[in-house]
Design a protein around this motif. Structure first.
Motif, mmCIF file in Angstrom:
data_model
loop_
_atom_site.group_PDB
_atom_site.id
_atom_site.type_symbol
_atom_site.label_atom_id
_atom_site.label_comp_id
_atom_site.label_asym_id
_atom_site.label_seq_id
_atom_site.Cartn_x
_atom_site.Cartn_y
_atom_site.Cartn_z
ATOM 1 N N TRP A 84 -32.592 28.771 26.976
ATOM 2 C CA TRP A 84 -31.789 29.917 27.950
ATOM 3 C C TRP A 84 -32.115 30.288 29.638
ATOM 4 O O TRP A 84 -33.589 30.803 29.964
ATOM 5 N N ASP A 85 -31.312 30.798 30.777
ATOM 6 C CA ASP A 85 -31.472 30.808 31.532
ATOM 7 C C ASP A 85 -30.911 32.028 32.422
ATOM 8 O O ASP A 85 -29.754 32.450 32.644
ATOM 9 N N THR A 86 -31.635 33.630 33.311
ATOM 10 C CA THR A 86 -31.343 34.448 32.825
ATOM 11 C C THR A 86 -31.352 34.138 34.160
ATOM 12 O O THR A 86 -32.090 33.622 35.572
ATOM 13 N N ARG A 87 -29.962 34.229 35.654
ATOM 14 C CA ARG A 87 -29.685 34.683 36.870
ATOM 15 C C ARG A 87 -29.867 36.204 37.188
ATOM 16 O O ARG A 87 -29.970 35.877 38.770
ATOM 17 N N ALA A 88 -29.639 36.704 36.309
ATOM 18 C CA ALA A 88 -29.475 38.471 37.438
ATOM 19 C C ALA A 88 -30.568 39.390 36.209
ATOM 20 O O ALA A 88 -30.029 39.266 35.118
ATOM 21 N N PRO A 89 -30.812 39.721 36.773
ATOM 22 C CA PRO A 89 -31.045 40.372 38.014
ATOM 23 C C PRO A 89 -31.630 40.071 38.389
ATOM 24 O O PRO A 89 -32.220 39.824 40.063
ATOM 25 N N PRO A 91 -34.236 35.575 38.616
ATOM 26 C CA PRO A 91 -33.836 34.045 37.549
ATOM 27 C C PRO A 91 -35.253 34.046 37.002
ATOM 28 O O PRO A 91 -37.066 34.423 37.047
ATOM 29 N N SER A 92 -35.158 33.829 35.850
ATOM 30 C CA SER A 92 -35.768 33.260 34.674
ATOM 31 C C SER A 92 -35.674 31.915 33.861
ATOM 32 O O SER A 92 -34.270 32.539 32.781
ATOM 33 N N GLY A 93 -36.640 30.818 33.445
ATOM 34 C CA GLY A 93 -36.156 29.964 32.384
ATOM 35 C C GLY A 93 -36.091 29.680 31.773
ATOM 36 O O GLY A 93 -37.666 29.990 31.239
ATOM 37 N N THR A 94 -36.103 29.378 30.379
ATOM 38 C CA THR A 94 -36.967 29.996 29.166
ATOM 39 C C THR A 94 -36.464 28.216 28.095
ATOM 40 O O THR A 94 -35.226 28.650 27.922
ATOM 41 N N VAL A 95 -36.980 28.182 27.467
ATOM 42 C CA VAL A 95 -36.562 26.457 26.282
ATOM 43 C C VAL A 95 -37.783 27.082 25.546
ATOM 44 O O VAL A 95 -38.672 26.920 25.182
ATOM 45 N N ILE A 96 -36.664 26.751 24.110
ATOM 46 C CA ILE A 96 -36.961 26.698 22.628
ATOM 47 C C ILE A 96 -36.730 24.847 22.949
ATOM 48 O O ILE A 96 -35.773 24.988 22.690
#
Length: 212
Positions: A84-89, A91-96
């Motif tokens: 699950w990769d947030t691009r805005a506002p 960047p943040s990447g999270t993995v299960i």
């Protein structure tokens, strides 16, 4: 009892993707039919091995006029994990995945929200693996079948651990989940919309490595 609350000391980029939201994401994307009868929601949903798409999220906090908004993209590989990769506002990447719930930090490092042996992780992977029997023990469902293949599904937590976080989770869709509304026990509300859903291309070696 399952605990899915976020950790007290959230890292930058983690506020919009806390552990409880990741729990719902796995639920929404992997096995929303739960204990649906054969002619119910389960019959209308596709369960592809790979699902990609974008998302838009609005989180309405109690006492605030405007919602917190974020957007990005995701990759689900059934039985393997969810990225699950947030691009805005920001960047943040999270993995299960196999190692647990891992958040990428701004300095290029990693932060572990839950390890593979965490009880929360067990249910998360059951969700990703579409283990309907395990899911039915955690939620009771109320489904409504609409015209043109559309449907709505309301999920109510059965145990105290889940109930302390969620008041209800409502899903809507057709052959895929298109929207989810999360009512938290504390009164905050999150609405997720899934965009441009597709079952190809297959994951690359690099994408699979993130889930291992």
């Amino acid at each position: 009892m399952l605990c899915v609350a976020g950790s007290a000391a959230a890292a930058p980029g983690e506020s919009l993707v806390s552990r409880w939201l990741l729990f719902v994401l796995a639920l929404v994307l992997a096995a929303p039919a739960l204990a649906s009868p054969p002619d119910g929601v389960a019959a209308r949903l596709r369960q592809p091995e790979v699902l990609r798409g974008g998302f838009e999220q609005d989180k309405q906090l109690q006492g605030f006029r405007n919602p917190l908004r974020s957007s990005g993209d995701f990759l689900l590989v059934r039985g393997r994990g969810l990225a699950w990769d947030t691009r805005a506002p920001f960047p943040s990447g999270t993995v299960i995945g196999a190692r647990g719930i891992i958040v990428s930090t701004p300095d290029g490092g990693e932060r572990v929200l839950a390890r593979a042996d965490d009880p929360a992780q067990d249910l998360l992977m059951a969700l990703v693996g579409a283990d309907l029997e395990a899911l039915a023990r955690s939620f009771e469902t109320q489904e409504t079948l609409l015209e043109d293949g559309r449907w709505r599904l309301r999920l109510l937590p059965r145990d105290a651990g889940l109930h302390s976080v969620f008041a209800s989770v409502e899903l809507a869709g057709d052959e895929h989940v298109r929207e989810v509304r999360i009512e938290e026990a504390g009164g905050d509300t999150t609405v997720l919309r899934f965009l441009e859903l597709r079952t190809s291309p297959p994951p690359t070696d690099a994408e699979l490595a993130r889930l291992d």
